[in-house]
Design a protein around this motif. Structure first.
Motif, PDB file in Angstrom:
ATOM      1  N   THR A 169      13.310   5.053 -11.679  1.00 39.64           N
ATOM      2  CA  THR A 169      13.054   3.617 -11.596  1.00 39.64           C
ATOM      3  C   THR A 169      13.255   2.979 -12.965  1.00 39.64           C
ATOM      4  O   THR A 169      13.122   3.638 -14.005  1.00 39.64           O
ATOM      5  N   GLY A 170      13.589   1.705 -12.975  1.00 41.14           N
ATOM      6  CA  GLY A 170      13.792   0.993 -14.226  1.00 41.14           C
ATOM      7  C   GLY A 170      14.254  -0.426 -14.009  1.00 41.14           C
ATOM      8  O   GLY A 170      14.324  -0.904 -12.871  1.00 41.14           O
TER       9      GLY A 170
ATOM     10  N   ILE B 168      15.142  -1.584 -10.317  1.00 43.45           N
ATOM     11  CA  ILE B 168      15.988  -0.780  -9.439  1.00 43.45           C
ATOM     12  C   ILE B 168      15.357   0.600  -9.230  1.00 43.45           C
ATOM     13  O   ILE B 168      14.723   1.157 -10.135  1.00 43.45           O
ATOM     14  N   ARG B 169      15.517   1.102  -8.039  1.00 42.96           N
ATOM     15  CA  ARG B 169      15.024   2.429  -7.681  1.00 42.96           C
ATOM     16  C   ARG B 169      16.212   3.264  -7.221  1.00 42.96           C
ATOM     17  O   ARG B 169      16.962   2.843  -6.334  1.00 42.96           O
ATOM     18  N   ILE B 170      16.401   4.430  -7.828  1.00 42.66           N
ATOM     19  CA  ILE B 170      17.521   5.310  -7.494  1.00 42.66           C
ATOM     20  C   ILE B 170      16.961   6.633  -6.977  1.00 42.66           C
ATOM     21  O   ILE B 170      16.192   7.305  -7.674  1.00 42.66           O
ATOM     22  N   GLU B 171      17.338   6.975  -5.782  1.00 48.56           N
ATOM     23  CA  GLU B 171      16.880   8.226  -5.179  1.00 48.56           C
ATOM     24  C   GLU B 171      18.008   9.247  -5.208  1.00 48.56           C
ATOM     25  O   GLU B 171      19.029   9.085  -4.546  1.00 48.56           O
ATOM     26  N   GLN B 172      17.816  10.290  -5.993  1.00 48.83           N
ATOM     27  CA  GLN B 172      18.748  11.407  -6.075  1.00 48.83           C
ATOM     28  C   GLN B 172      18.177  12.583  -5.274  1.00 48.83           C
ATOM     29  O   GLN B 172      17.017  12.546  -4.866  1.00 48.83           O
TER      30      GLN B 172
ATOM     31  N   ASP C  21      18.147   0.938  -4.564  1.00 46.93           N
ATOM     32  CA  ASP C  21      17.428  -0.186  -3.970  1.00 46.93           C
ATOM     33  C   ASP C  21      17.016  -1.182  -5.051  1.00 46.93           C
ATOM     34  O   ASP C  21      16.437  -0.800  -6.078  1.00 46.93           O
ATOM     35  N   THR C  22      17.329  -2.467  -4.805  1.00 45.54           N
ATOM     36  CA  THR C  22      16.960  -3.535  -5.728  1.00 45.54           C
ATOM     37  C   THR C  22      16.908  -4.850  -4.946  1.00 45.54           C
ATOM     38  O   THR C  22      17.227  -4.877  -3.755  1.00 45.54           O
ATOM     39  N   GLU C  23      16.520  -5.941  -5.635  1.00 45.77           N
ATOM     40  CA  GLU C  23      16.441  -7.248  -4.977  1.00 45.77           C
ATOM     41  C   GLU C  23      17.621  -8.154  -5.325  1.00 45.77           C
ATOM     42  O   GLU C  23      17.822  -9.167  -4.671  1.00 45.77           O
TER      43      GLU C  23
END
Length: 209
Positions: A168-169, A158-162, A139-141
């Protein structure tokens, strides 16, 4: 010698005649000038209008004879006269990327998208959500997808869901399958089963491993 009355030139009538002639010439010149302005405006307007305006679209797109993408959108505009030319999806888009076996490698959804057809470059904006074949969610803009380089990247948060953690970073690049990616400025790792956060300077992930 007597002068016949019908041959007398009245100076006042002559003045009126000249005045009328000048007025007619001015009107004709003004009319011609108006037509030129209208023509110029029409050409400018055509440059800003889409050559195609399609609503409620669900379509498959092929690349080199192989079906690679499925697009769903409420509105699809094609601007062929713009420099550079582009497609606009300003009412949202859902896109699936297929492999050679017609399996979905990744799905992408965003509020707005632009596709620069000559460069084969996607620009996705607003609530960009991606899911890869492994079920990881991104997820990002703002996100760019360069099809020529087969690369996806962003300079935003950016948010990365594993399955077991959330990363996040800021600053991100990946292959277009979204399976091998790097976060340039990680801000934290949040484990699903633990409250621990593991901040690091850089993070590279190969989710295929």
């Amino acid at each position: 010698m007597l002068i016949q009355p019908d041959k007398v030139v009245n100076p006042k009538n002559k003045s009126i005649t000249i005045t009328l002639a000048v007025m007619v010439m001015l009107l004709l010149f003004s009319s011609c000038s108006g037509r030129k302005k209208d023509s110029g405006a029409a050409i400018t307007e055509r440059d800003s209008l889409p050559v195609m305006d399609t609503r409620g679209v669900t379509t498959l797109i092929s690349d080199s004879g192989i079906t690679r993408y499925r697009i769903k959108t409420a509105e699809w505009l094609v601007f062929d006269r713009k420099s550079p030319s582009y497609w606009a999806f300003e009412k949202g888009i859902y896109l699936e990327n297929f492999d050679s076996l017609f399996q979905v490698e990744a799905s992408i959804k965003s509020d707005t998208a632009y596709y620069y057809d000559k460069q084969k470059l996607w620009k996705l904006m607003g609530n960009v959500h991606i899911q890869n074949l492994k079920g990881e969610k991104f997820d990002t803009e703002l996100l760019y997808w360069d099809q020529n380089k087969e690369k996806v990247y962003s300079d935003r948060f950016i948010r990365i869901e594993q399955p077991d953690r959330i990363i996040t970073g800021r600053g991100f690049d990946s292959n277009q399958q979204m399976t091998v990616y790097t976060i340039h400025k990680p801000e934290g790792i949040f484990y699903v089963d633990e409250d621990d956060t593991a901040p690091v300077d850089t993070l590279q992930t190969d989710s295929a491993k």
